[in-house]
Design a protein around this motif. Structure first.
Motif: not given
Lengths: 206, 253
Positions: A100, A96, A84, A92-93, A90, A81-82, A87-88
């Motif tokens: 990790r 995510f 982010n 759920r991000n 959200f 994964a990269r 920038r995003y």
């Protein structure tokens, strides 16, 4: 059939995280919770688990091998994964990303925890009883290390349960996924309570 | 009073192999400008903000109405289409960068071949060619047609791949767009006859298992396509397909 095994491995990774690892996690924390009812109560419960028939086989196939597989593929997934979130940003991000991070923290914690308890007992350097955990957790540093380790593990489990439901195509609609978010949040809080409560008992006797 | 201008800070790159650099442009403001018309000013008057003559900025665009997907770029940090992004709604200076997930060809123009290769890989079409007239196909329920139509709005613009943390140099994940297209073509009554082939393509390396559920794709999709619903639906279908393949089924076509 050396090619195209990614799908199978990733699905196996998702399944193992819940069955048997997730189930083992809950069982482990629930048995630990006997500590809250007193030293004797814990020793009796731990003794029962220790004396289960076929213990080595149960440990190998329900605990060691699934966790080993989940950890090795998991570390690979982390490095693919990269992230982010900058920038995003959200929700759920972030989940995510935290999934990790907690995966890595949990791995470090489990390696240390197994070394200090199961391996030490196996080598005959420690006895499986209340005083073993009491001794470990009497250090403030180790207490907080265990708190971080346990919370990270329960988060990884609860949020992993959410992804499990998506990866197996159980929660498809946005609505069901949202309800699953609340349900897994509840799982996180409940399982964390069970785990942390026993840590406090071991460390402070209350 | 001096003429009103807008400032563009553009990440430029002369060729696929050279390194990127920033160049600032002051372009004349007109009412209702979009990013494309602002970029056109750099062609009309190829001087940067320091007054030095430079090369006109290169970008890709076709339809100018947000249906072709060619003009996707990162505008003030957000990947979106240059044609439907209005200058009046942006903060100054306006920063334009090429999407980072794709190889840059020149300036803001990127090579989205990997997306088209993915569509070929998952067979995102309906095979109807034969040596004789096959007659009309089966009908489609209206309700299904309605949600399938939403999926058909995908313009392969690349914004979902740009936002996906699992689409990068380390991974061969095909990204959300192609996954959703499998759902579209498998929903079609004729396309459904080859559903298994598409699902098996999703089960190959770099397929659906590359999804890590960050769900950025559905948040950024300019067409509002329910990409994460599609991915979860394809998760279900690929799992069932793999069980059918392994245990055996008369319905695994």
């Amino acid at each position: 059939m050396t090619e195209n095994r990614e799908f199978f491995y990733r699905r196996l990774h998702s399944l193992l995280g819940v069955v048997p690892i997730g189930i083992f996690l809950i069982q482990h924390l629930v048995v630990n919770h006997f500590a809250v009812y007193g030293e004797e109560s814990f020793n009796k419960a731990a003794g029962f688990m220790h004396d289960l028939p076929f213990r080595i086989l149960l440990e190998t196939f329900i605990i060691f091998l699934p966790i080993l597989f989940h950890a090795i593929l998991g570390v690979y997934i982390v490095f693919v994964a990269r992230n982010n979130t900058r920038r995003y940003g959200f929700f759920r991000n972030w989940m995510f990303y935290i999934q990790r991070i907690t995966g890595i923290i949990t791995l470090i914690f489990i390696v240390w925890h197994v070394w200090e308890t199961r391996v030490a007992i196996g080598l005959g350097n420690a006895e499986l009883d209340y005083s073993l955990m009491e001794g470990i957790l009497s250090s403030t540093f180790m207490f907080w290390f265990y708190i971080v380790g346990v919370v990270s593990t329960t988060f990884h489990f609860a949020n992993g349960l959410w992804s499990f439901l998506v990866s197996w195509g159980i929660t498809v609609t946005p609505k069901s996924q949202k309800i699953a978010t609340y349900a897994t949040l509840f799982v996180f809080i409940a399982v964390t309570y069970i785990g942390v409560r026993s840590l406090i008992k071991f460390a402070y006797g209350i | 009073m001096a003429e009103k201008t807008i400032t563009l800070v553009i990440t430029r790159q002369d060729s696929p192999d050279t390194s990127p650099y920033e160049e600032t442009f002051e372009v004349r403001y007109r009412e209702n400008m979009n990013i494309i018309s602002a970029l056109m000013e750099t062609q009309r008057n190829p001087y940067n903000a320091k007054g030095e003559k430079t090369t006109p900025v290169n970008w890709e665009s076709n339809c100018l109405e947000e249906v072709c997907g060619a003009c996707s770029m990162i505008i003030n940090g957000t990947p979106r289409q240059a044609c439907s992004t209005l200058v009046d709604k942006l903060e100054q200076p306006i920063r334009l960068e090429p999407m980072a997930t794709f190889p840059v060809m020149r300036d803001l123009a990127v090579d989205r071949s990997r997306m088209f290769d993915s569509l070929k890989k998952v067979k995102a079409w309906i095979p109807i060619d034969g040596t004789h007239d096959l007659g009309p196909g089966p009908r489609m329920p209206e309700k299904k047609r309605q949600w399938a139509y939403e999926l058909s709005k995908c313009m392969t613009c690349g914004v979902c791949l740009e936002a996906c943390p699992n689409v990068n140099d380390n991974s061969d994940f095909i990204g959300p767009a192609a996954l959703s297209q499998v759902r579209l073509f498998n929903a079609h009554p004729t396309g459904e006859m080859n559903a298994g082939e598409r699902l098996e393509a999703l089960m190959e390396d770099g397929g659906i298992s590359g999804c890590g559920n960050s769900q950025n794709c559905v948040q950024v999709c300019p067409k509002g396509i329910p990409l994460t619903t599609s991915i979860a639906a394809m998760n279900r279908d690929t799992n069932l397909q793999s069980f059918k393949n392994f245990f055996g089924s008369d319905h695994a076509y």
